[in-house]
Write a protein that holds these residues in place. Structure first.
Motif, PDB file in Angstrom:
ATOM      1  N   VAL A 299      41.765  26.861  37.581  1.00 45.96           N
ATOM      2  CA  VAL A 299      41.245  28.186  37.204  1.00 45.96           C
ATOM      3  C   VAL A 299      42.044  28.734  36.025  1.00 45.96           C
ATOM      4  O   VAL A 299      41.481  29.132  34.995  1.00 45.96           O
ATOM      5  N   LEU A 300      43.369  28.722  36.172  1.00 44.10           N
ATOM      6  CA  LEU A 300      44.223  29.279  35.117  1.00 44.10           C
ATOM      7  C   LEU A 300      44.121  28.452  33.839  1.00 44.10           C
ATOM      8  O   LEU A 300      44.014  29.000  32.744  1.00 44.10           O
ATOM      9  N   GLU A 301      44.132  27.126  33.999  1.00 44.39           N
ATOM     10  CA  GLU A 301      44.023  26.268  32.810  1.00 44.39           C
ATOM     11  C   GLU A 301      42.695  26.500  32.102  1.00 44.39           C
ATOM     12  O   GLU A 301      42.624  26.538  30.876  1.00 44.39           O
ATOM     13  N   GLY A 302      41.653  26.677  32.894  1.00 41.34           N
ATOM     14  CA  GLY A 302      40.327  26.895  32.321  1.00 41.34           C
ATOM     15  C   GLY A 302      40.257  28.197  31.537  1.00 41.34           C
ATOM     16  O   GLY A 302      39.750  28.236  30.411  1.00 41.34           O
ATOM     17  N   VAL A 303      40.786  29.259  32.128  1.00 38.36           N
ATOM     18  CA  VAL A 303      40.738  30.556  31.443  1.00 38.36           C
ATOM     19  C   VAL A 303      41.565  30.498  30.165  1.00 38.36           C
ATOM     20  O   VAL A 303      41.129  30.951  29.103  1.00 38.36           O
ATOM     21  N   VAL A 304      42.768  29.913  30.267  1.00 41.53           N
ATOM     22  CA  VAL A 304      43.630  29.817  29.085  1.00 41.53           C
ATOM     23  C   VAL A 304      42.914  29.036  27.978  1.00 41.53           C
ATOM     24  O   VAL A 304      42.873  29.461  26.822  1.00 41.53           O
ATOM     25  N   ALA A 305      42.301  27.919  28.353  1.00 39.53           N
ATOM     26  CA  ALA A 305      41.622  27.093  27.346  1.00 39.53           C
ATOM     27  C   ALA A 305      40.467  27.857  26.700  1.00 39.53           C
ATOM     28  O   ALA A 305      40.266  27.775  25.488  1.00 39.53           O
TER      29      ALA A 305
ATOM     30  N   LEU B 268      43.641  31.290  49.369  1.00 38.30           N
ATOM     31  CA  LEU B 268      42.427  31.601  50.115  1.00 38.30           C
ATOM     32  C   LEU B 268      41.744  32.725  49.345  1.00 38.30           C
ATOM     33  O   LEU B 268      42.212  33.855  49.342  1.00 38.30           O
ATOM     34  N   ALA B 269      40.652  32.382  48.678  1.00 38.78           N
ATOM     35  CA  ALA B 269      40.060  33.369  47.778  1.00 38.78           C
ATOM     36  C   ALA B 269      38.601  33.042  47.495  1.00 38.78           C
ATOM     37  O   ALA B 269      38.040  32.113  48.064  1.00 38.78           O
ATOM     38  N   ASP B 270      38.019  33.829  46.612  1.00 41.26           N
ATOM     39  CA  ASP B 270      36.664  33.617  46.144  1.00 41.26           C
ATOM     40  C   ASP B 270      36.788  33.120  44.703  1.00 41.26           C
ATOM     41  O   ASP B 270      37.373  33.801  43.860  1.00 41.26           O
ATOM     42  N   ARG B 271      36.289  31.924  44.457  1.00 40.65           N
ATOM     43  CA  ARG B 271      36.489  31.299  43.147  1.00 40.65           C
ATOM     44  C   ARG B 271      36.028  32.200  41.998  1.00 40.65           C
ATOM     45  O   ARG B 271      36.739  32.398  41.015  1.00 40.65           O
ATOM     46  N   ASN B 272      34.837  32.779  42.131  1.00 38.36           N
ATOM     47  CA  ASN B 272      34.318  33.620  41.047  1.00 38.36           C
ATOM     48  C   ASN B 272      35.213  34.827  40.813  1.00 38.36           C
ATOM     49  O   ASN B 272      35.476  35.221  39.691  1.00 38.36           O
ATOM     50  N   CYS B 273      35.666  35.407  41.934  1.00 38.23           N
ATOM     51  CA  CYS B 273      36.496  36.603  41.815  1.00 38.23           C
ATOM     52  C   CYS B 273      37.828  36.311  41.132  1.00 38.23           C
ATOM     53  O   CYS B 273      38.279  37.073  40.288  1.00 38.23           O
ATOM     54  N   VAL B 274      38.483  35.190  41.503  1.00 37.40           N
ATOM     55  CA  VAL B 274      39.764  34.920  40.848  1.00 37.40           C
ATOM     56  C   VAL B 274      39.555  34.561  39.376  1.00 37.40           C
ATOM     57  O   VAL B 274      40.402  34.863  38.536  1.00 37.40           O
ATOM     58  N   MET B 275      38.410  34.001  39.044  1.00 39.04           N
ATOM     59  CA  MET B 275      38.136  33.740  37.627  1.00 39.04           C
ATOM     60  C   MET B 275      38.007  35.051  36.863  1.00 39.04           C
ATOM     61  O   MET B 275      38.582  35.213  35.785  1.00 39.04           O
ATOM     62  N   VAL B 276      37.261  35.991  37.436  1.00 36.26           N
ATOM     63  CA  VAL B 276      37.120  37.313  36.808  1.00 36.26           C
ATOM     64  C   VAL B 276      38.495  37.974  36.681  1.00 36.26           C
ATOM     65  O   VAL B 276      38.848  38.535  35.641  1.00 36.26           O
ATOM     66  N   LEU B 277      39.270  37.872  37.749  1.00 36.19           N
ATOM     67  CA  LEU B 277      40.603  38.476  37.792  1.00 36.19           C
ATOM     68  C   LEU B 277      41.485  37.982  36.649  1.00 36.19           C
ATOM     69  O   LEU B 277      42.005  38.773  35.856  1.00 36.19           O
ATOM     70  N   PHE B 278      41.642  36.650  36.535  1.00 35.21           N
ATOM     71  CA  PHE B 278      42.553  36.131  35.519  1.00 35.21           C
ATOM     72  C   PHE B 278      41.939  36.196  34.124  1.00 35.21           C
ATOM     73  O   PHE B 278      42.650  36.319  33.133  1.00 35.21           O
ATOM     74  N   ASP B 279      40.639  36.162  34.055  1.00 34.44           N
ATOM     75  CA  ASP B 279      39.952  36.352  32.782  1.00 34.44           C
ATOM     76  C   ASP B 279      40.330  37.723  32.218  1.00 34.44           C
ATOM     77  O   ASP B 279      40.730  37.859  31.061  1.00 34.44           O
ATOM     78  N   ASN B 280      40.252  38.747  33.061  1.00 34.51           N
ATOM     79  CA  ASN B 280      40.596  40.100  32.634  1.00 34.51           C
ATOM     80  C   ASN B 280      42.066  40.216  32.225  1.00 34.51           C
ATOM     81  O   ASN B 280      42.384  40.794  31.190  1.00 34.51           O
ATOM     82  N   LEU B 281      42.943  39.666  33.056  1.00 33.72           N
ATOM     83  CA  LEU B 281      44.373  39.822  32.767  1.00 33.72           C
ATOM     84  C   LEU B 281      44.760  39.086  31.489  1.00 33.72           C
ATOM     85  O   LEU B 281      45.543  39.585  30.687  1.00 33.72           O
ATOM     86  N   ILE B 282      44.187  37.895  31.298  1.00 31.83           N
ATOM     87  CA  ILE B 282      44.568  37.104  30.126  1.00 31.83           C
ATOM     88  C   ILE B 282      43.958  37.690  28.842  1.00 31.83           C
ATOM     89  O   ILE B 282      44.631  37.773  27.820  1.00 31.83           O
TER      90      ILE B 282
ATOM     91  N   PRO C 228      40.640  48.177  36.880  1.00 31.51           N
ATOM     92  CA  PRO C 228      40.109  48.629  38.177  1.00 31.51           C
ATOM     93  C   PRO C 228      39.418  47.490  38.937  1.00 31.51           C
ATOM     94  O   PRO C 228      39.544  47.384  40.153  1.00 31.51           O
ATOM     95  N   ILE C 229      38.719  46.627  38.214  1.00 37.41           N
ATOM     96  CA  ILE C 229      38.067  45.487  38.859  1.00 37.41           C
ATOM     97  C   ILE C 229      39.120  44.541  39.436  1.00 37.41           C
ATOM     98  O   ILE C 229      39.018  44.092  40.579  1.00 37.41           O
ATOM     99  N   CYS C 230      40.166  44.258  38.649  1.00 39.94           N
ATOM    100  CA  CYS C 230      41.247  43.388  39.130  1.00 39.94           C
ATOM    101  C   CYS C 230      41.847  43.945  40.408  1.00 39.94           C
ATOM    102  O   CYS C 230      42.085  43.218  41.373  1.00 39.94           O
ATOM    103  N   LYS C 231      42.112  45.231  40.399  1.00 40.50           N
ATOM    104  CA  LYS C 231      42.750  45.854  41.554  1.00 40.50           C
ATOM    105  C   LYS C 231      41.867  45.717  42.795  1.00 40.50           C
ATOM    106  O   LYS C 231      42.330  45.408  43.881  1.00 40.50           O
ATOM    107  N   ARG C 232      40.576  45.939  42.580  1.00 42.83           N
ATOM    108  CA  ARG C 232      39.633  45.845  43.690  1.00 42.83           C
ATOM    109  C   ARG C 232      39.595  44.424  44.250  1.00 42.83           C
ATOM    110  O   ARG C 232      39.660  44.197  45.451  1.00 42.83           O
ATOM    111  N   ILE C 233      39.518  43.441  43.352  1.00 40.29           N
ATOM    112  CA  ILE C 233      39.453  42.041  43.785  1.00 40.29           C
ATOM    113  C   ILE C 233      40.698  41.664  44.587  1.00 40.29           C
ATOM    114  O   ILE C 233      40.616  41.121  45.682  1.00 40.29           O
ATOM    115  N   VAL C 234      41.857  41.991  44.020  1.00 38.31           N
ATOM    116  CA  VAL C 234      43.113  41.620  44.676  1.00 38.31           C
ATOM    117  C   VAL C 234      43.206  42.286  46.046  1.00 38.31           C
ATOM    118  O   VAL C 234      43.596  41.657  47.034  1.00 38.31           O
ATOM    119  N   ALA C 235      42.813  43.555  46.114  1.00 39.49           N
ATOM    120  CA  ALA C 235      42.885  44.268  47.392  1.00 39.49           C
ATOM    121  C   ALA C 235      41.971  43.608  48.415  1.00 39.49           C
ATOM    122  O   ALA C 235      42.339  43.404  49.569  1.00 39.49           O
TER     123      ALA C 235
END
Lengths: 401, 138
Positions: free
Chosen positions: A226-232, A257-271, A354-361
């Motif tokens: 996930v992280l490698e993909g977003v970085v690339a 333990l997560a939702d793949r789409n959500c963690v992609m959105v999460l790290f996409d936003n942060l990066i 706000p989306i990141c916060k919601r996902i993480v929570a």
């Protein structure tokens, strides 16, 4: 060492006993308070109304207006005034009743100077906390009211820019000046349309999750790809902004333990934030490590940093860190614009965090930010590690090797 | 000898500046643009425009109002106080709503208020009117 948290605070003492008034005055004056004393409830209330003290010490048992009446009426004058009642052992029941009517605490007679100081200090501390909270509530309410007007602006200004281009093209498309700009303008229309769509998507995502959840499933997700993909996928964007992005992922796998789409959105936003809020020649460092029961991912930038007062609001909808005062402040900064509106002064939709916060929570994790103005910010995400239910311990351990 | 009237466009949206600049140049105006308040005030001194088109610039704490107030009331800009200001914004928010006190309102009220996207015929008419009035007065 009881120090009033802000300046000299005023305390009113109402007691029919002269000796008690005198000693309260001495004890409190020594702690730096401004003290006024009154010998009965009626005079005391007039004094409270005129002096607006932070705290009132009142004897429950007095001739004339009772301490209980004083407590109630002081509450009417100003509910923020802290009330401390003094009571003999025989009237503890009344003291409890007084507290039910809004007194902060009671002090049984006889008391030591230290006890009075302590109870006053605690009462005032609570008052300050309460006032601070209320102030925050007022600010939040103001933000809510400005929200509609701001949202309207966010949606309408890109539309206005697009419309203006098209209108001028339609009216003056034949004039050589305008015709020469046609391709560039159409490109800008597409860019602004894309940004507008992004904003609407974010907005809808948040609106949809109001009352429901963003996380659709809980599965084993390895954060490495996930992280490698977003970085690339942001190498181009980073390169354009003169920012280098690196990933430090020493372990073979980072299962959470997560939702793949959500963690992609999460790290996409942060990066993307880390790229956009950076400086030319700056870096973005993405790193992950396994900790007991969780995986910790850090996204660190070398941007302008976030002022302490803005950190608290960072995860609020539509809050964006104001652009740092640069030498080009107020002028069209001309920063090699990535994202953002035509002005290039503010970037992003204001909804990413706000989306990141919601996902993480929702995933049962946490997100925090450490920032230093002038040197950069680090966003740290904690996500629950995936536990092999069927797999053996050894397997789980080797996967961390 | 007829000189072209100069319009100063102060707006933080680069796309809006581009299209308006092309439109006005096509109409025979000389156009100066600025992306923010400070740059706008600098260009005001440099070019002494005949009219200012000023966006509220909502994202920078209503910078537009600050610019408007500075031009009209600050001694530093006394020489420019009579230049008409056309304020523009994508939201239909009249300054009367934002500023509740009449005294404040007088400080920020522009000469003319138009919403974005600009109604081009109306916009050109407003500019023609104010610049004609000015050239007639001088």
């Amino acid at each position: 060492v009881t120090e009033a948290p802000e300046g000299r605070e005023r305390i009113v003492v109402i007691d029919d006993d002269y000796a008690m008034r005198l000693s309260c005055r001495q004890i409190l004056a020594r702690s730096g308070f401004e003290v006024e004393t009154f010998e009965d409830g009626t005079q005391g209330l007039v004094g409270v109304a005129a002096l607006k003290p932070s705290l009132v010490v009142v004897d429950l048992k007095m001739p004339g207006l009772s301490g209980m009446d004083v407590v109630r009426r002081v509450r009417d004058i100003d509910p923020e005034i802290v009330l401390v009642v003094i009571t003999g052992y025989a009237t503890i029941g009344t003291a409890v009743e007084a507290m039910k009517s809004g007194a902060y605490d009671f002090l049984p007679k006889p008391f030591k100077p230290e006890e009075l100081r302590l109870i006053v200090a605690r009462g005032l501390e609570r008052r300050h906390l309460h006032r601070k909270t209320r102030q925050l509530e007022v600010e939040r309410e103001l933000m809510r009211r400005r929200f509609i007007s701001f949202m309207t602006h966010q949606l309408k200004s890109p539309l206005a820019a697009i419309h203006q281009y098209l209108d001028v093209l339609q009216r003056l498309g034949d004039s050589p000046d305008v015709a020469g700009k046609r391709a560039e303008w159409l490109e800008r229309c597409l860019v602004r349309t894309g940004q507008l769509r992004e904003l609407i998507d974010d907005w809808l995502l948040l609106a949809k999750s109001e009352g429901s959840t963003l996380v659709a499933r809980r599965e084993r997700v390895d954060l490495r790809p996930v992280l490698e993909g977003v970085v690339a996928s942001y190498e181009g964007r980073a390169g354009g902004a003169g920012v280098s992005v690196s990933a430090e992922l020493p372990a073979a796998e980072y299962p959470v333990l997560a939702d793949r789409n959500c963690v992609m959105v999460l790290f996409d936003n942060l990066i993307t934030n880390a790229i956009d809020y950076n400086r030319r020649g700056g870096q973005v460092r993405v790193s992950a490590r396994a900790e007991p029961g969780e995986v910790v991912v850090e996204v660190a930038d070398t941007g302008p940093g976030i002022p302490a007062e803005a950190v608290e609001l960072l995860f609020e909808e539509f809050f964006r860190v104001p652009p740092a005062a640069t030498p080009g402040d107020g002028v069209d900064g001309g920063n090699a614009g990535v994202g953002g509106n035509g002005g290039r002064r503010w970037r992003g939709t204001g909804l990413g965090l706000p989306i990141c916060k919601r996902i993480v929570a929702e995933l049962g994790g946490g997100i925090e930010v450490e920032s230093e103005v002038g040197s950069g910010s680090t966003f740290r995400v904690h996500l629950p590690a995936y536990r092999e239910e069927s797999g053996s311990r050894e397997e789980a351990e080797t996967s961390w090797a | 000898m007829e000189t072209r009237p100069t319009v100063l466009v102060i707006d933080d949206d680069a796309d809006f500046r581009s299209s308006v600049q092309a439109l006005l140049e096509g109409e025979g105006y000389a156009v100066e643009v600025a992306g923010g308040g400070r740059d706008g005030l600098r260009k005001l001194r440099e070019h002494r425009p005949d009219v200012i088109v000023l966006d509220i610039m909502m994202e920078s704490i209503v910078e537009g109002y600050v610019v408007n107030q500075a031009i009209k009331f600050q001694p530093d800009f006394e020489a420019y106080a009579d230049i008409p200001i056309v304020m523009v914004s994508s939201i239909e928010e009249s300054p009367d709503e934002r500023f509740s006190r009449a005294s404040e309102l007088e400080l920020v009220r522009p000469n003319r208020y138009l919403t974005k996207p600009l109604d081009i015929p109306l916009f050109l008419e407003v500019l023609a009117k104010v610049t004609r009035r000015r050239s007639a007065a001088t």
